[in-house]
Design a protein around this motif. Structure first.
Motif, short mmCIF file in Angstrom:
data_model
loop_
_atom_site.label_atom_id
_atom_site.label_comp_id
_atom_site.label_asym_id
_atom_site.label_seq_id
_atom_site.Cartn_x
_atom_site.Cartn_y
_atom_site.Cartn_z
N LEU A 1 14.09 32.07 0.16
CA LEU A 1 13.04 31.62 -0.76
C LEU A 1 11.64 31.53 -0.12
O LEU A 1 10.66 31.96 -0.73
CB LEU A 1 13.41 30.26 -1.37
CG LEU A 1 14.01 30.27 -2.78
CD1 LEU A 1 14.33 28.85 -3.22
CD2 LEU A 1 13.08 30.95 -3.79
N PRO A 2 11.53 30.99 1.12
CA PRO A 2 10.19 30.92 1.72
C PRO A 2 9.55 32.31 1.86
O PRO A 2 8.36 32.49 1.61
CB PRO A 2 10.44 30.30 3.10
CG PRO A 2 11.74 29.57 2.97
CD PRO A 2 12.55 30.34 1.97
N SER B 1 10.08 30.67 -10.40
CA SER B 1 9.95 29.29 -10.87
C SER B 1 11.32 28.72 -11.26
O SER B 1 11.64 27.58 -10.93
CB SER B 1 8.98 29.28 -12.06
OG SER B 1 8.96 28.01 -12.64
N ASP B 2 12.13 29.53 -11.91
CA ASP B 2 13.47 29.06 -12.32
C ASP B 2 14.34 28.71 -11.11
O ASP B 2 15.06 27.72 -11.12
CB ASP B 2 14.18 30.13 -13.17
CG ASP B 2 13.53 30.30 -14.54
OD1 ASP B 2 12.65 29.48 -14.88
OD2 ASP B 2 13.87 31.26 -15.25
N ARG C 1 12.55 21.62 -6.98
CA ARG C 1 11.26 21.73 -6.27
C ARG C 1 10.19 21.93 -7.33
O ARG C 1 9.65 23.03 -7.52
CB ARG C 1 11.32 22.89 -5.26
CG ARG C 1 12.30 22.58 -4.13
CD ARG C 1 12.61 23.78 -3.29
NE ARG C 1 11.44 24.31 -2.58
CZ ARG C 1 11.51 25.22 -1.62
NH1 ARG C 1 12.68 25.68 -1.24
NH2 ARG C 1 10.41 25.68 -1.05
N LEU C 2 9.89 20.86 -8.05
CA LEU C 2 9.15 21.00 -9.30
C LEU C 2 7.67 21.40 -9.17
O LEU C 2 7.21 22.25 -9.93
CB LEU C 2 9.33 19.75 -10.15
CG LEU C 2 10.80 19.47 -10.50
CD1 LEU C 2 10.94 18.26 -11.40
CD2 LEU C 2 11.48 20.68 -11.14
N GLN D 1 6.23 24.74 -10.86
CA GLN D 1 5.13 24.69 -11.82
C GLN D 1 4.06 25.74 -11.50
O GLN D 1 3.55 26.43 -12.37
CB GLN D 1 4.52 23.28 -11.76
CG GLN D 1 3.55 22.97 -12.89
CD GLN D 1 4.21 23.15 -14.25
OE1 GLN D 1 5.30 22.64 -14.49
NE2 GLN D 1 3.59 23.93 -15.13
N LEU D 2 3.76 25.88 -10.20
CA LEU D 2 2.74 26.84 -9.78
C LEU D 2 3.11 28.26 -10.23
O LEU D 2 2.30 28.96 -10.86
CB LEU D 2 2.61 26.81 -8.24
CG LEU D 2 1.69 27.88 -7.67
CD1 LEU D 2 0.23 27.49 -7.89
CD2 LEU D 2 1.96 28.10 -6.18
N PHE D 3 4.35 28.67 -9.98
CA PHE D 3 4.74 30.04 -10.32
C PHE D 3 4.90 30.21 -11.83
O PHE D 3 4.62 31.27 -12.38
CB PHE D 3 6.00 30.46 -9.54
CG PHE D 3 5.75 30.51 -8.06
CD1 PHE D 3 4.93 31.50 -7.52
CD2 PHE D 3 6.27 29.55 -7.20
CE1 PHE D 3 4.65 31.55 -6.16
CE2 PHE D 3 6.01 29.59 -5.83
CZ PHE D 3 5.19 30.59 -5.31
#
Ligand code: GLC
Length: 473
Positions: A141-142, A265-266, A273-274, A278-280
């Motif tokens: 993910l990173p 985001s999903d 990791r909200l 939200q950003l994506f």
């Protein structure tokens, strides 16, 4: 009645036979070549697709495919459209043409351009099918977030919501007529002789494949002219964006960008990791909204924008890319009904083997020349899945089912070709190279994700869960 598995087995065999082993940091790793006949390295969006099909059969194999892409990631987050196999010289332009050795990770060689950003979509699909204790997605993910941040900051500096592409190959649809007006501004006479000579001496696709199926010579000169220019600019993005004659906000790439940000985001939401989620999600929303604004109400299409040299000029060539916004659920009800009309019109996109890459009556239409007419399984997949997201619209659901059946039938009849002739009556229905990996992977994906569930329950709403359940029962 027992299901016939033979074609699934053949598809897996194609993927197995096209697998390539190499050493990376002293460990053996594998990835799948699109085709042993010509595409003898790893291609970005092909691999994302391979992983989506493989995830149903062998999750570790799917993960290896994605890990291999990340091995080619540059420090700044960029991932090239090709990760080269150093030992193979079948494909042109090879490693030396790109001049990216200083930028790629040690002992890995990549191209300097991107492809449609399917990675998060593919990983999200794998995430939904993975077992709880599998930490593959968490590990990568990173790197995935770094890749998205790279695209946003470098290719959408002006924060328009839309990424800029700098080469026709970045769209995955190399010689689409939607590039014609821009490419024609690159005067072939002004392209350095050494670039043209290099193409004439080294281009192999017209030798390994049929010349009438491949992009034209002048277009190849232009493709390589752009690569040569970027190499001379040392792949400095700011300099490239300032100097290139080819800077486009593309419909296909941006549809994938919207969908990919939502997918990322999903995955983050699933991990609670909200703020990052939200950003994506916001990036996805911005892209969807920018694309809706690009709708041309007369021509019923999403315009592309030529943003080279500070311009902002709409390009309204109608091609299959106009349906890609379906995949990210972008069309409003009005857009949707206009798109449905085009899709089913026998003079436009309603061919016997749908969906052709160019409308059948367009002056640019050539039934076997690559992205200038043939039907490609990958764009079909995006249309099918896009239509399915309009869950309450019966016309969309019926059409999705019909396209799904036709896509499968086309592959079943002809085998795993690179692309297909839009008219079934013609003998030459399978076109380009045979034993092609992504056609095999797409076949597997469609079968597992939709057809089997459709047959069993006639419902696809929760196909990930349905699949998981069917595995455990
Ligand atoms: C061609 C296609 C591109 C694909 C590549 C490898 O260049 O246009 O979309 O990724 O072949 O299959």
């Amino acid at each position: 009645m027992a299901r016939d598995h033979s074609l699934e087995q053949q598809a897996l065999k194609v993927l197995h036979q096209n697998s390539h082993l190499s050493f990376y940091q002293d460990t053996l790793q594998r990835h799948i070549l699109p085709s042993r006949h010509y595409y003898t390295h790893q291609w970005f969006w092909d691999s994302c697709m391979h992983a989506m099909g493989l995830a149903y059969y062998d999750m570790k194999w799917a993960q290896d495919e994605i890990a291999s892409l990340f091995h080619g990631q540059w420090d700044n987050g960029f991932i090239g459209h090709i990760i080269f196999n150093t030992s193979d010289t079948t494909y042109y332009p090879g490693i030396d043409v790109w001049g990216t050795k200083q930028l790629s990770p040690r002992n890995v060689y990549t191209s300097g351009i991107i492809q449609p950003p399917l990675l998060a979509i593919s990983m999200n699909h794998m995430d939904l099918l993975s077992s709880k204790n599998d930490n593959f997605i968490d590990t990568y993910l990173p790197k995935l977030m770094l890749y998205h941040t790279y695209l946003k900051t470098v290719r959408d500096k002006e924060d328009s919501g839309l990424l800029t592409i700098i080469h026709p190959w970045e769209s995955g649809t190399d010689n689409s007529p939607r590039w014609d007006s821009i490419l024609s501004r690159i005067n072939v006479a002004n392209i350095p002789e050494r670039v043209k000579k290099d193409v004439d001496q080294n281009r192999k696709d017209t030798k390994n494949g049929k010349i009438s199926h491949r992009p034209q010579r002048n277009d190849y000169y232009r493709y390589l002219y752009l690569v040569d220019m970027y190499k001379n600019l040392k792949w400095n993005s700011d300099a490239i964006l300032e100097k290139t004659p080819f800077a486009i906000k593309d419909t296909l790439v941006n549809s994938m960008w919207a969908k990919a940000n939502q997918a990322l985001s999903d995955m983050l939401t699933r991990r609670n990791r909200l703020p990052e989620a939200q950003l994506f999600a916001n990036w996805a929303r911005e892209t969807r909204s920018a694309m809706r604004k690009s709708w041309n109400n007369k021509k019923h299409l999403y315009a592309l924008y030529d943003v080279s040299y500070g311009k902002h000029q709409a390009i309204d060539t109608d091609t299959v890319s106009n349906f890609m916004p379906l995949y990210a659920h972008i069309p409003t009800p009005e857009h949707l009904s206009a798109l449905l009309k085009k899709l089913t019109d026998p003079t436009q996109y309603g061919s016997v083997n749908p969906v052709p890459s160019v409308p059948l009556t367009s002056p640019s239409f050539e039934p076997t020349r690559y992205w200038r007419g043939p039907t490609w399984p990958i764009t079909n997949l995006f249309i099918i899945e896009g239509l399915k997201t309009y869950t309450k619209n019966a016309v969309c659901q019926t059409l999705a089912k019909k396209l799904l059946r036709k896509t499968e039938a086309m592959i079943e009849k002809k085998g795993f070709y690179e692309y297909y002739h839009p008219f079934a009556s013609k003998k030459e229905s399978g076109v380009g190279f045979g034993d092609f990996s992504w056609s095999a992977a797409i076949y597997l994906y469609l079968k597992k994700r939709y057809t089997i569930q459709d047959d069993q329950t006639d419902s696809v709403r929760n196909s990930h869960q349905a699949f998981k359940k069917s595995q455990s029962s």
